[in-house]
Scaffold this motif. Sequence first.
Motif: not given
Length: 342
Positions: A249, A252-254, A210-211, A289, A187, A182, A180
Amino acid sequence: MQDDWQWVEAIMPQMVEKLTNRFRMLQGVANLQPVGRRTLALNLNCSERTVRTTTDSLADLGFIQMSVKGMQVTAAGQRVLRGLVPVMNDLAGRQQREQDLAKKLGIAHVTIVAGDSTTATGSLVGMAQATGQILGEHLPAGKNTLAVMGGHTMATVADVLTPALATNRQLLFVPARGGVGESPAIQANAVAARMAQRTNGDFRQLYVPEQLTSATYKPLFAEPSIHEVLQLIAHSNVVVHGIGQALVMAKRRKMTPHVIDDLTAAHAVGEAFGYFFDDAGHVVSKFPRIGLEIGDLAAKQLVVAVAGGAEKGAAIAAYMHLAPAQTWLITDEGAADFVLKK
């Protein structure tokens, strides 16, 4: 004294159980003396073998004496009983809080450590040490594949593990999800590698963000290197994961401001495995994901969730609506107090 039990358990994991058993046995003899082993076993609802082993130890310490009439507590034993009563009451209170919290959350087990990890003076180390202890006591012998999530809490867990965890075990650590947006150090790939390094185990990494859109990530399943790791993740018998606050979260995951606005409007409070949920445990958003999903956890032998601090109390309580019944929550007094007062 209650705050000190985590350190007692950390240095000698079986000590609290042994102390409880010996106190219970000594108290039983005091209440029934003179008493034979069979009668004591019936009254305490345990085996005669357990009674024999424990009372022999108490006799060696000079706390009970044996005679043809039966067992009796010595003067030294009486002093020990009087001294231990407040200690055992304190321990019983802590254990009762853990049982109350587990019942309220609808899960199998809870371990509560001292403090509040989200305060300025708090620390994640206590929860990390408790997690290492639970894994040491409950991982089965032989081969184990542990799927682990990322995050600061999981990275702290990795740092306290030792080679002792691998005694009579073969450990393989795999990331429970793709990477992710971060810090690389926290990670899931990095956490799995660190856990393997600390325990002299093995690890596999999943080099997939992940994304991704569904159209992008589905073809990746066919890649041999990715398929192999995904199979290991799917067949893992243990999962160790954290629980996040929804908006923390998301940032953090932008995630985009639009997505964050949607989560806010939906009253999302927590996140785990790519699912965002409100305080009733209703999933309000789920992002594509690769890796484990919440629905996969029910088939796992051991699921350990590690999260603490009053700030995470709402997220923890919300997630437990979705968690499998066999979940073992490792938390702290900050989160426990928040949830028990709800």
